[in-house]
Design a protein around this motif. Sequence first.
Motif, PDB file in Angstrom:
ATOM      1  N   MET A 177       0.832  -1.200   0.000  1.00  0.00           N
ATOM      2  CA  MET A 177       0.000   0.000   0.000  1.00  0.00           C
ATOM      3  C   MET A 177       0.872   1.257   0.000  1.00  0.00           C
ATOM      4  SD  MET A 177      -2.915   1.105   2.758  1.00  0.00           S
ATOM      5  CE  MET A 177      -3.940   2.570   2.484  1.00  0.00           C
ATOM      6  N   PHE A 178       1.952   1.232   0.805  1.00  0.00           N
ATOM      7  CA  PHE A 178       2.859   2.382   0.880  1.00  0.00           C
ATOM      8  C   PHE A 178       3.468   2.675  -0.491  1.00  0.00           C
ATOM      9  CE2 PHE A 178       7.040   4.283   1.530  1.00  0.00           C
ATOM     10  CZ  PHE A 178       6.760   5.308   2.409  1.00  0.00           C
ATOM     11  N   LYS A 179       3.964   1.632  -1.157  1.00  0.00           N
ATOM     12  CA  LYS A 179       4.599   1.812  -2.462  1.00  0.00           C
ATOM     13  C   LYS A 179       3.580   2.254  -3.515  1.00  0.00           C
ATOM     14  CE  LYS A 179       8.464  -1.370  -1.793  1.00  0.00           C
ATOM     15  NZ  LYS A 179       9.135  -2.621  -2.250  1.00  0.00           N
ATOM     16  N   GLN A 180       2.338   1.807  -3.350  1.00  0.00           N
ATOM     17  CA  GLN A 180       1.290   2.177  -4.304  1.00  0.00           C
ATOM     18  C   GLN A 180       1.063   3.689  -4.340  1.00  0.00           C
ATOM     19  OE1 GLN A 180      -2.474   0.278  -3.499  1.00  0.00           O
ATOM     20  NE2 GLN A 180      -3.594   1.558  -4.942  1.00  0.00           N
ATOM     21  N   TYR A 181       1.133   4.318  -3.162  1.00  0.00           N
ATOM     22  CA  TYR A 181       0.865   5.754  -3.086  1.00  0.00           C
ATOM     23  C   TYR A 181       2.128   6.600  -3.048  1.00  0.00           C
ATOM     24  CZ  TYR A 181      -3.975   4.459  -2.353  1.00  0.00           C
ATOM     25  OH  TYR A 181      -5.233   3.950  -2.521  1.00  0.00           O
ATOM     26  N   ASP A 182       3.299   5.959  -3.039  1.00  0.00           N
ATOM     27  CA  ASP A 182       4.567   6.685  -3.132  1.00  0.00           C
ATOM     28  C   ASP A 182       4.826   6.988  -4.607  1.00  0.00           C
ATOM     29  OD1 ASP A 182       7.090   7.750  -2.902  1.00  0.00           O
ATOM     30  OD2 ASP A 182       8.072   5.812  -2.558  1.00  0.00           O
ATOM     31  N   ALA A 183       4.089   7.964  -5.134  1.00  0.00           N
ATOM     32  CA  ALA A 183       4.139   8.273  -6.562  1.00  0.00           C
ATOM     33  C   ALA A 183       5.537   8.695  -7.011  1.00  0.00           C
ATOM     34  CB  ALA A 183       3.128   9.368  -6.900  1.00  0.00           C
ATOM     35  N   GLY A 184       6.270   9.388  -6.145  1.00  0.00           N
ATOM     36  CA  GLY A 184       7.613   9.856  -6.497  1.00  0.00           C
ATOM     37  C   GLY A 184       8.672   8.783  -6.412  1.00  0.00           C
ATOM     38  N   LYS A 185       8.319   7.607  -5.855  1.00  0.00           N
ATOM     39  CA  LYS A 185       9.242   6.482  -5.701  1.00  0.00           C
ATOM     40  C   LYS A 185      10.529   6.891  -4.982  1.00  0.00           C
ATOM     41  CE  LYS A 185       6.293   4.056  -8.001  1.00  0.00           C
ATOM     42  NZ  LYS A 185       5.364   3.194  -7.226  1.00  0.00           N
ATOM     43  N   ASP A 186      10.373   7.774  -3.975  1.00  0.00           N
ATOM     44  CA  ASP A 186      11.534   8.231  -3.215  1.00  0.00           C
ATOM     45  C   ASP A 186      11.562   7.658  -1.803  1.00  0.00           C
ATOM     46  OD1 ASP A 186       9.344   9.560  -2.229  1.00  0.00           O
ATOM     47  OD2 ASP A 186      10.208  11.563  -2.337  1.00  0.00           O
ATOM     48  N   GLY A 187      10.643   6.736  -1.510  1.00  0.00           N
ATOM     49  CA  GLY A 187      10.619   6.123  -0.182  1.00  0.00           C
ATOM     50  C   GLY A 187       9.858   6.938   0.844  1.00  0.00           C
ATOM     51  N   PHE A 188       9.092   7.945   0.387  1.00  0.00           N
ATOM     52  CA  PHE A 188       8.314   8.785   1.294  1.00  0.00           C
ATOM     53  C   PHE A 188       6.930   9.052   0.705  1.00  0.00           C
ATOM     54  CE2 PHE A 188      12.737   9.846   2.134  1.00  0.00           C
ATOM     55  CZ  PHE A 188      12.802   9.791   3.529  1.00  0.00           C
ATOM     56  N   ILE A 189       5.979   9.315   1.585  1.00  0.00           N
ATOM     57  CA  ILE A 189       4.659   9.794   1.173  1.00  0.00           C
ATOM     58  C   ILE A 189       4.537  11.217   1.686  1.00  0.00           C
ATOM     59  CG2 ILE A 189       2.170   9.563   1.529  1.00  0.00           C
ATOM     60  CD1 ILE A 189       2.476   6.587   1.584  1.00  0.00           C
ATOM     61  N   ASP A 190       4.556  12.171   0.752  1.00  0.00           N
ATOM     62  CA  ASP A 190       4.462  13.565   1.164  1.00  0.00           C
ATOM     63  C   ASP A 190       3.004  13.992   1.259  1.00  0.00           C
ATOM     64  OD1 ASP A 190       3.552  14.005  -1.437  1.00  0.00           O
ATOM     65  OD2 ASP A 190       5.507  14.665  -2.169  1.00  0.00           O
ATOM     66  N   LEU A 191       2.782  15.265   1.531  1.00  0.00           N
ATOM     67  CA  LEU A 191       1.432  15.755   1.777  1.00  0.00           C
ATOM     68  C   LEU A 191       0.525  15.558   0.573  1.00  0.00           C
ATOM     69  CD1 LEU A 191       0.379  18.669   3.927  1.00  0.00           C
ATOM     70  CD2 LEU A 191      -0.546  18.617   1.624  1.00  0.00           C
ATOM     71  N   MET A 192       1.019  15.830  -0.630  1.00  0.00           N
ATOM     72  CA  MET A 192       0.198  15.684  -1.827  1.00  0.00           C
ATOM     73  C   MET A 192      -0.125  14.221  -2.116  1.00  0.00           C
ATOM     74  SD  MET A 192      -0.599  18.637  -2.706  1.00  0.00           S
ATOM     75  CE  MET A 192      -1.459  18.152  -4.202  1.00  0.00           C
ATOM     76  N   GLU A 193       0.826  13.349  -1.864  1.00  0.00           N
ATOM     77  CA  GLU A 193       0.586  11.912  -2.066  1.00  0.00           C
ATOM     78  C   GLU A 193      -0.400  11.379  -1.029  1.00  0.00           C
ATOM     79  OE1 GLU A 193       4.942  10.798  -4.037  1.00  0.00           O
ATOM     80  OE2 GLU A 193       4.664  10.774  -1.854  1.00  0.00           O
ATOM     81  N   LEU A 194      -0.319  11.897   0.196  1.00  0.00           N
ATOM     82  CA  LEU A 194      -1.280  11.512   1.229  1.00  0.00           C
ATOM     83  C   LEU A 194      -2.678  12.017   0.864  1.00  0.00           C
ATOM     84  CD1 LEU A 194      -1.830  10.236   3.996  1.00  0.00           C
ATOM     85  CD2 LEU A 194      -1.253  12.421   5.045  1.00  0.00           C
ATOM     86  N   LYS A 195      -2.719  13.201   0.285  1.00  0.00           N
ATOM     87  CA  LYS A 195      -4.000  13.771  -0.165  1.00  0.00           C
ATOM     88  C   LYS A 195      -4.652  12.858  -1.202  1.00  0.00           C
ATOM     89  CE  LYS A 195      -5.888  17.995  -2.323  1.00  0.00           C
ATOM     90  NZ  LYS A 195      -6.474  17.392  -3.515  1.00  0.00           N
ATOM     91  N   LEU A 196      -3.852  12.385  -2.158  1.00  0.00           N
ATOM     92  CA  LEU A 196      -4.355  11.490  -3.199  1.00  0.00           C
ATOM     93  C   LEU A 196      -4.809  10.160  -2.596  1.00  0.00           C
ATOM     94  CD1 LEU A 196      -4.775  10.871  -6.205  1.00  0.00           C
ATOM     95  CD2 LEU A 196      -2.409  10.086  -6.292  1.00  0.00           C
ATOM     96  N   MET A 197      -4.051   9.656  -1.623  1.00  0.00           N
ATOM     97  CA  MET A 197      -4.405   8.408  -0.971  1.00  0.00           C
ATOM     98  C   MET A 197      -5.775   8.500  -0.300  1.00  0.00           C
ATOM     99  SD  MET A 197      -2.642   6.518   2.328  1.00  0.00           S
ATOM    100  CE  MET A 197      -1.055   6.234   1.563  1.00  0.00           C
ATOM    101  N   MET A 198      -5.984   9.572   0.473  1.00  0.00           N
ATOM    102  CA  MET A 198      -7.237   9.721   1.197  1.00  0.00           C
ATOM    103  C   MET A 198      -8.411   9.908   0.237  1.00  0.00           C
ATOM    104  SD  MET A 198      -6.248   9.158   4.185  1.00  0.00           S
ATOM    105  CE  MET A 198      -7.827   9.412   5.027  1.00  0.00           C
ATOM    106  N   GLU A 199      -8.164  10.568  -0.886  1.00  0.00           N
ATOM    107  CA  GLU A 199      -9.220  10.751  -1.881  1.00  0.00           C
ATOM    108  C   GLU A 199      -9.596   9.411  -2.500  1.00  0.00           C
ATOM    109  OE1 GLU A 199      -7.628  13.620  -4.555  1.00  0.00           O
ATOM    110  OE2 GLU A 199      -8.142  15.343  -3.279  1.00  0.00           O
ATOM    111  N   LYS A 200      -8.594   8.580  -2.795  1.00  0.00           N
ATOM    112  CA  LYS A 200      -8.872   7.274  -3.390  1.00  0.00           C
ATOM    113  C   LYS A 200      -9.548   6.339  -2.386  1.00  0.00           C
ATOM    114  CE  LYS A 200      -5.600   7.054  -7.201  1.00  0.00           C
ATOM    115  NZ  LYS A 200      -4.585   6.226  -7.888  1.00  0.00           N
ATOM    116  N   LEU A 201      -9.281   6.536  -1.107  1.00  0.00           N
ATOM    117  CA  LEU A 201      -9.932   5.734  -0.071  1.00  0.00           C
ATOM    118  C   LEU A 201     -11.355   6.216   0.207  1.00  0.00           C
ATOM    119  CD1 LEU A 201      -7.001   5.248   2.497  1.00  0.00           C
ATOM    120  CD2 LEU A 201      -7.969   3.536   0.953  1.00  0.00           C
ATOM    121  N   GLY A 202     -11.721   7.332  -0.420  1.00  0.00           N
ATOM    122  CA  GLY A 202     -13.072   7.865  -0.248  1.00  0.00           C
ATOM    123  C   GLY A 202     -13.246   8.697   1.002  1.00  0.00           C
ATOM    124  N   ALA A 203     -12.135   9.217   1.540  1.00  0.00           N
ATOM    125  CA  ALA A 203     -12.203  10.041   2.752  1.00  0.00           C
ATOM    126  C   ALA A 203     -11.298  11.255   2.598  1.00  0.00           C
ATOM    127  CB  ALA A 203     -11.798   9.227   3.980  1.00  0.00           C
TER     128      ALA A 203
END
Length: 234
Positions: A94-120
Amino acid sequence: MASDELASKLSRRLNIEDGVEHPVAVSAETPPEDAQCEKSTTANADSELGAKLLRRGELNEGLGEHQQPSMKVFNPYTEFKEFSRKQIKDMEKMFKQYDAGKDGFIDLMELKLMMEKLGAPQTHLGLKNMIKEVDEDFDSKLCFREFLLIFRKAAAGELAEDSGLHVLARLSEIDVSTEGVKGAKSFFEAKVHAINEANKFEAEIRQEQEEKKKQAEEKKQRQAAFKELKSAFK
């Protein structure tokens, strides 16, 4: 020419001593470039020292948490023993799925996308608070270890039900419900539970190895069948 300049200086000094001339105040000159550079370096050092002292004060007052040593090797299976290997692998996927930059981190924008895809979907402030709750190194983004902390807190019931992290853990479809050694009624039960967990961990490793062996064997059989079929057309 140098001797004339020296004679002029000596003559002027004698005139000043005799009261014939008055000393002239030396006008302030622009400091040389090296001095300005040195002053700037000193200011930067003072600023860095001030930041470190402020950080130390916050730690002493309990307002912050110590950072994890950057050179420490992180092993999720040994540090997060409350989760099975399958659970950790699901979290890593799941972490790698939303780590769009493939840099080993989930930043604020990637977290935003994750929550939107989760429907929240969350507000900008809500997303910042989500990161802040588990951001141990204060870099305003989530590494995999900090991502695992979300599920540890969720399993321990340490997340408010209306918090964004609680929603993330609930909607992730990763079952983190576990009683843990803390839930055992006695020391003996806790000991048995720990042994069972160790056996379960070893069984999962064996199962993974057997699965890989099975896949390799099936691949070998497919290749042999393909060669046989190919030779039949010759």
